[in-house]
Design a protein around this motif. Structure first.
Motif, PDB file in Angstrom:
ATOM      1  N   PRO A   5       0.799  -1.238   0.000  1.00  0.00           N
ATOM      2  CA  PRO A   5       0.000   0.000   0.000  1.00  0.00           C
ATOM      3  C   PRO A   5       0.826   1.280   0.000  1.00  0.00           C
ATOM      4  N   LYS A   6       2.096   1.193   0.338  1.00  0.00           N
ATOM      5  CA  LYS A   6       2.950   2.387   0.306  1.00  0.00           C
ATOM      6  C   LYS A   6       3.744   2.471  -0.994  1.00  0.00           C
ATOM      7  N   TRP A   7       3.185   1.897  -2.057  1.00  0.00           N
ATOM      8  CA  TRP A   7       3.826   2.003  -3.368  1.00  0.00           C
ATOM      9  C   TRP A   7       4.031   3.469  -3.743  1.00  0.00           C
ATOM     10  N   ALA A   8       5.030   3.740  -4.553  1.00  0.00           N
ATOM     11  CA  ALA A   8       5.442   5.116  -4.840  1.00  0.00           C
ATOM     12  C   ALA A   8       4.484   5.820  -5.788  1.00  0.00           C
ATOM     13  N   ARG A   9       3.803   6.836  -5.248  1.00  0.00           N
ATOM     14  CA  ARG A   9       3.016   7.734  -6.098  1.00  0.00           C
ATOM     15  C   ARG A   9       3.986   8.665  -6.828  1.00  0.00           C
ATOM     16  N   VAL A  10       3.532   9.226  -7.928  1.00  0.00           N
ATOM     17  CA  VAL A  10       4.367  10.159  -8.686  1.00  0.00           C
ATOM     18  C   VAL A  10       4.539  11.431  -7.858  1.00  0.00           C
TER      19      VAL A  10
END
Length: 477
Positions: free
Chosen positions: A313-318
Motif C-alpha cells: 500500500p505504500k507504493w510510490a506515487r508520482v
C-alpha cells in the motif's frame, strides 16, 4: 460537405477587458455575449501560459511519454503502459494554444508580445512534432486561407523552430510584455528561455549527420547568448490553487491511476540517489511528506498490478505529496536540463566547455531543484566523465538527463529514443504486435477523413508506415 477548420478554431478565445499579471487574476475566461468582441493580447497570453503545464506533466504527450520512458506505470487501467495503439489527435493544440498565440502575432500589439508568442509556439510545436513526427507547421494557423495545410517534414520543422527562435531572440526591444504569468515581462528571462529551448532542440537532432553543422551552430549560439543557469531562472508554471490547480495535484484528485515505475526506483536505489526522496511519495494525499521508493513493476496487466499495489500500500506515487499541492509548480525547462544538454554539446565538440564541469553543474542544479542538498562526491564519482568524447560519456550524460528531467515525460521519451539510454525492457504484458516500446503516436482517424492528401503524403515518408514502431526523423538507429 461542411469543412471543419481543425487548425484554426480556438478552443477558448479570450475576450476580456483587462490584462492579467497572475493566474489568480484571470476571472471569467468565457466570452461575455454582452461585451465588445475584441481579443485582448495580454489575456490570450495569460490563458496560454496557464495551460502550458500539461505539456510537461499530465497532458497526453507527456503522460504517455513518461510511461514509454518508464518514469510511470499504470495501476488501475493498464493500456498506455502496455502499448495500446496511441492513435491520438494533435488538432487541439492548433485550435487552442497555438491559435491563441497566432492571434497575438496577427494583432501585433508590440514587438516583444509577438516575440514571446512565437517562442511559446515553438515550444508547443516541439512537443507535437516529437510525438507524431511530420505535422502541419509552415501552412498551419492561416485560418480560412488554408484549412488543409501540408504536413512539413520534421527536419523542416526543426529548422523552422531554430530560425524562429533565433529571430525572436535577436529582435527583443523595450516594449512591454503584458499578461506574462511566467517571467513578469522580463525580457532577459525570455531570451534565456528561448536560448535554452534552442539548445535542447539542437541537441535532440544531434544524431542526424546531415544537419550536424546546423545543430552545432545553433547550440553554440544559444550558449553564447545565454541560457538558464540557475533554478531561479527555470521556465516554470506556478499555480495559485483554487480554479487554477497544479496538474500534479489533479493527477490524484479522487484517483490513483499512476505510479512511479520500479524501473526508476531501482535505478535511483542502485546509485543511492537522494532525489528519490522527492520523486516518490507513499500517499496520494497532497502535502504528505512521507517518501516511497517502492516502485510499481512496469507494464503489467490490471490483475497483476493491482495485486502488487494491494500487497504494497505504500507504493510510490508520482512525486512526494508536498510536490503535488494545489499551489504547486510544473517545470518545463530547468537549469539542470540546460547544464546537462551543454555537457552533451561539449562532448560533441560543439561548445568549448568542460564536459565534466557542465555535468557537475547539472547534477548540482537538479539536487537544488528537489531540495535534497549538495551532490555527494561518492554519488557523482559513479559516473565517469572524460575530457574527450566517449561512449561512456554519452551513456552517463543521457541517463542523468533522463533522471534530471523527471517527471517531464516528453523530455524522458525524447532522451531515451535519441540515445537508447537508459536500457529499457519493454512491458512484460505488452499488447502490441511487435511487443516493442512505442516510438511515436499514430495519426488520428480524423486526419485521414479531413486532410487525407496531406496525411497520406506524410505517411509515405515514414519507413514502416503510420505505426507506433516507425521512427521520427531524429530517432536514428
Amino acid at each position: 460537405m461542411k469543412k471543419i477548420y481543425l487548425y484554426t478554431i480556438s478552443s477558448a478565445l479570450i475576450f476580456l477587458g483587462a490584462g492579467c499579471n497572475k493566474i489568480k487574476d484571470f476571472g471569467d475566461v468565457n466570452n461575455n455575449p454582452g461585451a465588445t468582441v475584441t481579443p485582448i493580447p495580454s489575456a490570450l497570453l495569460s490563458a496560454v501560459e496557464a495551460g502550458l503545464g500539461g505539456y510537461a506533466s499530465t497532458g497526453t504527450e507527456a503522460i504517455s511519454g513518461g510511461q514509454y520512458a518508464q518514469y510511470f506505470t499504470e495501476t488501475q487501467y493498464s493500456g498506455t503502459s502496455l502499448y495500446n495503439l496511441p492513435q491520438n489527435s494533435f488538432t487541439g493544440n492548433y485550435g487552442g494554444n497555438l491559435n491563441n498565440l497566432q492571434i497575438i502575432v496577427r494583432l501585433n500589439p508590440n514587438k516583444n508580445m509577438v516575440n514571446v508568442a512565437k517562442i511559446l509556439q515553438q515550444y508547443i510545436f516541439w512537443v507535437v512534432t516529437d510525438s507524431w513526427g511530420d505535422v502541419p507547421y509552415s501552412e498551419a494557423l492561416q485560418g480560412s486561407a488554408n484549412i488543409l495545410p501540408k504536413y512539413d517534414t520534421q527536419e523542416d520543422i526543426y529548422k523552422g523552430m531554430l530560425t524562429t527562435l533565433t529571430t525572436a531572440i535577436n529582435s527583443f526591444d523595450s516594449s512591454p510584455i503584458s499578461g506574462d504569468l511566467i517571467y513578469g515581462g522580463d525580457v532577459a528571462s525570455w531570451k534565456r528561455m528561448a536560448n535554452s529551448l534552442k539548445l535542447l532542440i539542437a541537441v535532440q537532432m544531434s544524431k542526424v549527420s546531415s544537419v550536424a553543422s546546423l545543430a552545432s551552430a545553433a547550440a553554440k549560439e544559444a550558449v553564447a547568448s545565454g541560457v538558464i543557469i540557475g533554478k531561479d531562472q527555470n521556465f516554470v508554471i506556478k499555480y495559485p490553487g483554487s480554479s487554477y490547480k497544479s496538474p500534479w495535484w489533479n493527477l490524484y484528485n479522487g484517483r490513483k491511476d499512476f505510479a512511479e515505475s520500479k524501473t526508476l526506483t531501482d535505478y535511483t536505489a542502485s546509485t543511492n540517489d537522494a532525489r528519490q526522496a522527492a520523486f516518490g511519495g507513499e500517499s496520494e494525499q497532497p502535502g504528505n511528506l512521507n517518501t516511497s521508493s517502492v516502485g510499481v513493476p512496469y507494464g503489467l496487466a490490471r490483475l497483476a498490478v493491482t495485486a502488487f499495489t494491494d500487497a504494497n500500500p505504500k507504493w510510490a506515487r508520482v512525486l512526494r505529496g508536498d510536490f503535488r499541492l494545489e499551489t504547486g509548480t510544473v517545470v518545463l525547462i530547468s537549469a539542470a536540463e540546460t547544464w546537462l544538454a551543454r555537457a552533451e554539446a561539449a562532448n560533441l565538440g560543439w561548445v568549448s566547455e568542460s564536459v565534466s564541469d557542465d555535468f557537475h553543474k547539472g547534477l548540482t542544479e537538479s539536487f537544488a531543484q528537489w531540495g535534497v542538498g549538495s551532490v555527494p562526491e561518492s554519488f557523482e564519482s559513479q559516473f565517469k566523465i572524460t575530457a574527450g568524447p566517449s561512449i561512456d560519456n554519452i551513456k552517463n550524460l543521457s541517463i542523468q538527463r533522463w533522471v534530471a528531467s523527471y517527471p517531464d515525460g516528453h523530455m524522458a521519451w525524447n532522451i531515451w529514443r535519441k540515445s537508447d539510454y537508459p536500457k529499457l525492457t519493454p512491458a512484460p504484458d505488452a499488447t502490441n504486435a511487435s511487443k516493442q516500446i512505442v516510438r511515436r503516436f499514430v495519426y488520428s482517424t480524423t486526419e485521414y477523413s479531413t486532410n487525407s492528401a496531406s496525411v497520406n503524403a506524410a505517411v509515405a515518408r515514414l519507413s514502416g508506415g503510420d505505426t507506433q514502431d516507425s521512427r521520427v526523423w531524429w530517432d536514428v538507429k
